[in-house]
Design a protein around this motif. Structure first.
Motif, PDB file in Angstrom:
ATOM      1  N   LEU A  29     -45.430  40.180 151.774  1.00 21.52           N
ATOM      2  CA  LEU A  29     -45.837  41.316 150.942  1.00 21.52           C
ATOM      3  C   LEU A  29     -44.803  42.433 151.024  1.00 21.52           C
ATOM      4  CD1 LEU A  29     -47.752  42.886 149.147  1.00 21.52           C
ATOM      5  CD2 LEU A  29     -49.073  43.495 151.200  1.00 21.52           C
ATOM      6  N   GLU A  30     -44.327  42.710 152.214  1.00 15.97           N
ATOM      7  CA  GLU A  30     -43.300  43.735 152.385  1.00 15.97           C
ATOM      8  C   GLU A  30     -42.061  43.395 151.563  1.00 15.97           C
ATOM      9  OE1 GLU A  30     -40.291  45.360 155.899  1.00 15.97           O
ATOM     10  OE2 GLU A  30     -41.986  44.074 156.424  1.00 15.97           O
ATOM     11  N   TYR A  31     -41.636  42.137 151.623  1.00 14.44           N
ATOM     12  CA  TYR A  31     -40.458  41.690 150.879  1.00 14.44           C
ATOM     13  C   TYR A  31     -40.675  41.863 149.376  1.00 14.44           C
ATOM     14  CZ  TYR A  31     -36.644  38.553 149.419  1.00 14.44           C
ATOM     15  OH  TYR A  31     -35.507  38.017 148.831  1.00 14.44           O
ATOM     16  N   MET A  32     -41.844  41.430 148.893  1.00 19.78           N
ATOM     17  CA  MET A  32     -42.136  41.528 147.465  1.00 19.78           C
ATOM     18  C   MET A  32     -42.215  42.983 147.011  1.00 19.78           C
ATOM     19  SD  MET A  32     -42.842  40.182 144.523  1.00 19.78           S
ATOM     20  CE  MET A  32     -43.392  38.490 144.691  1.00 19.78           C
ATOM     21  N   SER A  33     -42.836  43.829 147.821  1.00 24.64           N
ATOM     22  CA  SER A  33     -43.045  45.215 147.413  1.00 24.64           C
ATOM     23  C   SER A  33     -41.754  46.023 147.352  1.00 24.64           C
ATOM     24  CB  SER A  33     -44.037  45.903 148.361  1.00 24.64           C
ATOM     25  OG  SER A  33     -43.487  46.071 149.653  1.00 24.64           O
ATOM     26  N   GLU A  34     -40.678  45.476 147.892  1.00 21.01           N
ATOM     27  CA  GLU A  34     -39.371  46.129 147.766  1.00 21.01           C
ATOM     28  C   GLU A  34     -38.706  45.783 146.435  1.00 21.01           C
ATOM     29  OE1 GLU A  34     -37.419  44.607 151.179  1.00 21.01           O
ATOM     30  OE2 GLU A  34     -38.328  46.058 152.572  1.00 21.01           O
ATOM     31  N   ARG A  35     -39.293  44.844 145.684  1.00 21.16           N
ATOM     32  CA  ARG A  35     -38.698  44.361 144.439  1.00 21.16           C
ATOM     33  C   ARG A  35     -39.554  44.619 143.207  1.00 21.16           C
ATOM     34  NH1 ARG A  35     -37.069  42.329 148.828  1.00 21.16           N
ATOM     35  NH2 ARG A  35     -34.935  41.548 149.067  1.00 21.16           N
ATOM     36  N   VAL A  36     -40.829  44.915 143.408  1.00 18.98           N
ATOM     37  CA  VAL A  36     -41.729  45.304 142.322  1.00 18.98           C
ATOM     38  C   VAL A  36     -42.501  46.541 142.790  1.00 18.98           C
ATOM     39  CG1 VAL A  36     -41.950  42.943 141.434  1.00 18.98           C
ATOM     40  CG2 VAL A  36     -43.579  43.783 143.144  1.00 18.98           C
TER      41      VAL A  36
END
Length: 272
Positions: A29-36
């Motif tokens: 989730l942390e990784y995704m939230s840096e991109r969207v």
């Protein structure tokens, strides 16, 4: 503001393709939230989540991140919007208010075999809370299903937004749109490769779009031209309203890439 993200983030096929090899699952989730800048929570559709989960998700994302929450299928698919007072209270008490300022719209996805009934839709739409304070009062009527773990408070009174996704052609009529408009509820603009109705009617002070696949439901990605068209549509719809857009074409690991592609287009000056 136009927020773009994906419908869910926990997909094993993404590991090693979108998520880097070796990335801990708890950091996805942390990784995704840096991109969207937004994500649709899907697990809440299948089962009531816990306040601790919502708190954890809020902590793992940037300060300006927003979650949409998919409402329980127990209400939409099993109860079919009827006799849902306690199930609604259970859902509102399950922890979604623990997201605080990161709580975005609630998505009510209707089943394909549910046909339009004026009285049912009107009664349901009128019952939904319009503010987080109203949701708190509603949540206090929860049943035993969330006893001992209910979350019945809010850090501030904010607008509480709702969006309805139709999947039966009988809903694609002016009467249904009028009910949603009268109650400030967004009619979801859904791209489902022709499988479900796709009215592009604005019924609220925000837009909610779900992109399920350009040519094949849940599978096909969006070409550069298709993303350009969606960027143009979204700009035209959001001159005076916000928008939330979620890609749900996850089967071939397309949704995160398409979400980032659309975000990149929307960040450019118009015509650039």
């Amino acid at each position: 503001m136009i927020r773009v993200g994906t419908s869910g983030w926990v997909y094993p096929p993404w590991r090693g393709q979108f998520y880097p090899e070796g990335l801990a699952h708890r950091r996805e989730l942390e990784y995704m939230s840096e991109r969207v800048d937004s994500i649709e929570i899907n697990g809440s559709f299948y089962a009531l989540q816990r306040p601790s989960s919502y708190q954890k998700w809020a902590e793992q994302t940037p300060d300006d991140f927003v979650f949409a929450v998919k409402a329980p299928r127990f209400i939409t698919h099993m109860k079919r919007l009827v006799d849902v007072e306690e199930p609604l209270a259970n859902f509102f008490a399950s922890g979604i208010l623990a997201l605080g300022r990161k709580l975005g719209p609630v998505l009510w996805q209707l089943p394909p075999n549910l046909t339009f009934d004026v009285k049912v839709l009107a009664a349901f739409a009128q019952r939904l809370p319009r503010t987080t304070n109203e949701a708190v009062e509603f949540a206090k009527g929860h049943g035993d299903k969330v006893e001992g773990r209910a979350w019945t408070s809010t850090d501030a009174d904010r607008p509480f937004r709702h969006a309805v996704e139709i999947r039966n052609p009988s809903f694609a009529v002016p009467e249904a749109a009028d009910i949603l408009r009268d109650n400030g509820i967004a009619l979801v603009i859904a791209d489902s490769a022709g499988k479900f109705p796709a009215p592009e009617e604005l019924t609220a002070d925000f837009v909610y779009a779900r992109l399920h696949g350009d040519e094949e439901l849940y599978v096909s990605g969006y070409t550069d031209d298709a993303l350009d068209r969606w960027a143009e549509k979204l700009r035209s719809w959001t001159t005076d309203r916000d928008a939330f857009v979620y890609f749900d074409n996850d089967a071939k690991v397309r949704s995160p890439h398409d979400a980032m592609g659309l975000r990149a287009r929307l960040s450019r000056p118009e015509g650039g």
